[in-house]
Write an enzyme that holds these catalytic residues in place. Structure first.
Site, PDB file in Angstrom:
ATOM      1  N   HIS A  49       0.883  -1.162   0.000  1.00 22.85           N
ATOM      2  CA  HIS A  49       0.000   0.000   0.000  1.00 22.85           C
ATOM      3  C   HIS A  49       0.927   1.219   0.000  1.00 22.85           C
ATOM      4  CE1 HIS A  49      -2.294  -3.057   2.322  1.00 22.85           C
ATOM      5  NE2 HIS A  49      -3.360  -2.542   1.772  1.00 22.85           N
ATOM      6  N   ASP A 102       2.355   1.923   3.303  1.00 25.29           N
ATOM      7  CA  ASP A 102       3.325   0.983   3.889  1.00 25.29           C
ATOM      8  C   ASP A 102       4.728   1.455   3.587  1.00 25.29           C
ATOM      9  OD1 ASP A 102       1.128  -0.719   4.334  1.00 25.29           O
ATOM     10  OD2 ASP A 102       1.499  -1.886   2.509  1.00 25.29           O
ATOM     11  N   GLU A 130     -10.454  -7.017  -4.861  1.00 29.73           N
ATOM     12  CA  GLU A 130     -10.298  -8.095  -3.874  1.00 29.73           C
ATOM     13  C   GLU A 130     -11.555  -8.176  -3.016  1.00 29.73           C
ATOM     14  OE1 GLU A 130      -6.517  -7.986  -1.789  1.00 29.73           O
ATOM     15  OE2 GLU A 130      -7.471  -8.832  -0.014  1.00 29.73           O
ATOM     16  N   GLU A 160      -8.718 -13.864  -2.007  1.00 32.83           N
ATOM     17  CA  GLU A 160      -7.975 -14.162  -0.766  1.00 32.83           C
ATOM     18  C   GLU A 160      -8.655 -15.312  -0.020  1.00 32.83           C
ATOM     19  OE1 GLU A 160      -6.402 -10.941   1.509  1.00 32.83           O
ATOM     20  OE2 GLU A 160      -6.866 -11.921   3.409  1.00 32.83           O
ATOM     21  N   HIS A 177     -10.674 -14.383   3.110  1.00 31.93           N
ATOM     22  CA  HIS A 177     -11.890 -13.630   2.783  1.00 31.93           C
ATOM     23  C   HIS A 177     -12.979 -14.577   2.296  1.00 31.93           C
ATOM     24  CE1 HIS A 177      -9.429  -9.694   1.991  1.00 31.93           C
ATOM     25  NE2 HIS A 177      -9.174 -10.244   3.169  1.00 31.93           N
ATOM     26  N   ASP A 235      -4.449 -13.778  -2.978  1.00 30.53           N
ATOM     27  CA  ASP A 235      -3.835 -13.476  -1.696  1.00 30.53           C
ATOM     28  C   ASP A 235      -3.818 -14.786  -0.916  1.00 30.53           C
ATOM     29  OD1 ASP A 235      -3.217 -10.889  -2.201  1.00 30.53           O
ATOM     30  OD2 ASP A 235      -4.519  -9.995  -0.686  1.00 30.53           O
ATOM     31  N   ASP A 255     -10.375 -12.073  10.154  1.00 29.12           N
ATOM     32  CA  ASP A 255      -9.314 -12.285   9.177  1.00 29.12           C
ATOM     33  C   ASP A 255      -8.001 -12.532   9.919  1.00 29.12           C
ATOM     34  OD1 ASP A 255      -8.446 -12.338   6.563  1.00 29.12           O
ATOM     35  OD2 ASP A 255      -8.482 -10.172   6.251  1.00 29.12           O
ATOM     36  N   ASP A 272      -5.427 -14.091   8.821  1.00 33.17           N
ATOM     37  CA  ASP A 272      -4.294 -13.956   7.892  1.00 33.17           C
ATOM     38  C   ASP A 272      -3.113 -14.835   8.266  1.00 33.17           C
ATOM     39  OD1 ASP A 272      -5.483 -12.120   6.150  1.00 33.17           O
ATOM     40  OD2 ASP A 272      -4.826 -10.387   7.317  1.00 33.17           O
ATOM     41  N   ASP A 313      -0.482 -12.677   1.731  1.00 35.91           N
ATOM     42  CA  ASP A 313      -1.141 -11.662   2.565  1.00 35.91           C
ATOM     43  C   ASP A 313      -1.376 -12.324   3.929  1.00 35.91           C
ATOM     44  OD1 ASP A 313      -2.486  -9.577   3.633  1.00 35.91           O
ATOM     45  OD2 ASP A 313      -4.070  -9.477   2.135  1.00 35.91           O
TER      46      ASP A 313
HETATM   47  C1  XLS Z   1      -7.381  -6.968   4.109  1.00 39.87           C
HETATM   48  C2  XLS Z   1      -6.942  -7.124   2.740  1.00 39.87           C
HETATM   49  C3  XLS Z   1      -5.796  -6.209   2.341  1.00 39.87           C
HETATM   50  C4  XLS Z   1      -5.655  -6.168   0.857  1.00 39.87           C
HETATM   51  C5  XLS Z   1      -4.877  -5.007   0.342  1.00 39.87           C
HETATM   52  O1  XLS Z   1      -8.103  -7.788   4.655  1.00 39.87           O
HETATM   53  O2  XLS Z   1      -6.605  -8.461   2.522  1.00 39.87           O
HETATM   54  O3  XLS Z   1      -4.631  -6.604   2.970  1.00 39.87           O
HETATM   55  O4  XLS Z   1      -5.068  -7.334   0.373  1.00 39.87           O
HETATM   56  O5  XLS Z   1      -5.444  -3.802   0.676  1.00 39.87           O
HETATM   57 NI    NI Z   2      -5.608  -9.249   0.885  1.00 37.41          NI
HETATM   58 NI    NI Z   3      -7.417  -9.893   4.188  1.00 39.09          NI
END
Ligand code: XLS
Ligand code: NI
Ligand code: NI
Length: 440
Positions: A103, A106, A234, A270, A273, A298, A309, A311, A341
């Site tokens: 991003h 970041d 996404e 993702e 998600h 992702d 999430d 992750d 991700d």
């Molecule tokens: C958040 C998203 C984010 C996107 C990019 O849940 O996965 O990380 O991949 O903005």
């Molecule tokens: Ni993501």
């Molecule tokens: Ni995410």
């Protein structure tokens, strides 16, 4: 000796094969190994997610930072950003990962004003460009963080305040330029705050029209500056918003189609998600792929017992295999890739844990690639599926699909024929077959 941020990882992670006992080695990911005529690295196109791997402090809603990252200690924000980027490229090199994603906020610190934020981003893009050139690492995708700043608490493209929507648009303009400058192969839109908390204050129709305008402006600007990367959306159902408009692949495809945007976008799916949406990862991949719109992934996983999430890094060989089957079937991800991700747990405080995490994810996708390639070569599943629908290839089935018959014709045909013969869908047999490849 140049400064090192990962002193415990002294050399690039080597491939040592399935029997290796060294946790800092690959057991399956062998970059140059050919699989069906393509190298593993060309198939998998792994990418590091800058925000989790470099920027995460380990904080959660109950506690502050748990990581002490040496690259986050400099007092001056730009120095800090540069040291972070040095650490990033050291990690990419040692992992042998060729792509990264970021991003805007970041890689470059937010300034006191929008103009200052833009200048910071330019400074860091110039720095990234040098490092990319020196290492050969490439940008898989860039994106704009349109969810952290307080002004985006009610959305960015969907914000009820036109001034804030305009600011978000200006930020996307700048992030697009940054992505183009760095040769980014895609650009992602993830609408974390594009949704609503309460219908008492929200006009859904208007917000979706605003979002469509927002994306049309981005499409126009992409053309204007000659950015050739792929635009990706996404999907995610919730978090941070209670309800997000791009809630899953099907909803996102419908949104794009109804606003004349479909031709300009693909999807970035993702895993976590998908599960938050009440789907499996492979379901979302299959829906996107069936529409010809699976652009990138992702790669992570959620925790089935937690409703958010998490992750986590992908370590489940079933999930990665089912994903690779879909990706191979559509001949790869094109300009997309497998972006981790994913973040190490709050208690994984040693920077070396970042290596274990990525190695695990890379190995499970590499192993999944090998398994999937064999399944596809043997036609073990595709042959069965082909046969399952074969009654549509001739006779009445072919007539139905050609649009040659209607309900009346079918009634007449059914009356003339004996009752249909049921055929087994053989799910258990196929599950055993899949297992035989995974555990072989
Ligand atoms: C958040 C998203 C984010 C996107 C990019 O849940 O996965 O990380 O991949 O903005
Ligand atoms: Ni993501
Ligand atoms: Ni995410």
């Amino acid at each position: 000796m140049p400064k090192t941020y990962f002193p415990k990882v002294q050399k690039p992670i080597p491939f040592e094969g399935a029997e290796s006992k060294d946790p800092l080695s690959f057991r399956f990911y062998n970059k140059h190994q050919l699989v069906g005529g393509k190298t593993m690295s060309d198939h998998l196109r792994f990418s590091v997610a800058y925000w989790h791997t470099l920027m995460s402090s380990g904080s959660d809603i109950f506690g502050g930072a748990s990581f002490q990252r040496e690259w986050r200690t400099a007092a001056n924000p730009i120095d800090r950003a540069k040291e972070t980027m040095d650490a990033a490229f050291e990690l990419f090199g040692k992992l042998g990962i060729e792509y990264y994603c970021f991003h805007d906020r970041d890689i470059a610190p937010e300034g006191d004003t929008f103009a200052q934020s833009c200048r910071n981003l330019e400074t860091m893009v110039a720095y990234a460009k040098q490092l990319q050139k020196a290492t050969g690492v490439k940008l898989l995708w860039g994106t704009a963080n349109l969810f952290s700043h307080a002004m985006y608490s009610q959305g960015a493209g969907t914000n009820p305040n036109a001034h804030i929507m305009a600011t978000a648009a200006a930020q996307v303009k700048h992030a697009l330029e940054a992505t183009k400058e760095l040769g980014g192969e895609n650009y992602v839109f993830w609408g974390g705050r594009e949704g609503y908390e309460s219908l008492l204050n929200t006009d859904i129709k208007r917000e979706q029209e605003q979002m469509a305008r927002f994306l049309h402006m981005a499409v126009d600007y992409k053309k204007k500056i000659g950015f050739h990367g792929q635009f990706l959306i996404e999907p995610k159902p919730a978090e941070p918003m209670k309800h997000q408009y791009d809630s899953d692949a099907a909803a996102t495809l419908y949104f794009l189609q109804s606003h004349d945007l479909l031709e300009h976008f693909k999807l970035n799916i993702e895993a976590n998600h998908a599960t938050l949406a009440g789907h499996t990862f492979e379901h979302e991949l299959a829906v996107a792929s069936a529409a010809g719109k699976l652009g990138s992934v992702d790669a992570n996983r959620g925790d089935m017992l937690l409703g958010w999430d998490t992750d986590q890094f992908p370590t489940d060989i079933y999930s990665t295999t089912l994903a690779m089957l879909i990706i191979l079937k559509q001949n790869g991800l094109g300009s997309g890739g497998l972006n981790f991700d994913a973040k190490v747990r709050r208690s994984s405080v040693d920077p070396t844990d970042l290596f274990y995490a990525h190695i695990g994810g890379m190995d499970m996708f590499a192993k999944a690639l090998l398994i999937s390639q064999r399944i596809i070569e043997d036609k073990s599943l595709s042959g069965f599926i082909e046969e399952r629908y074969s009654s549509f290839k001739s006779g009445i089935g072919a007539k139905i699909m050609a649009g040659e018959v209607g309900l009346q014709d079918l009634e007449a045909w059914v009356l003339q024929n004996d009752a249909p013969v049921h055929q087994s869908a053989r799910q258990e047999m196929l599950e055993n077959l899949l297992n035989s490849y995974i555990v072989a």
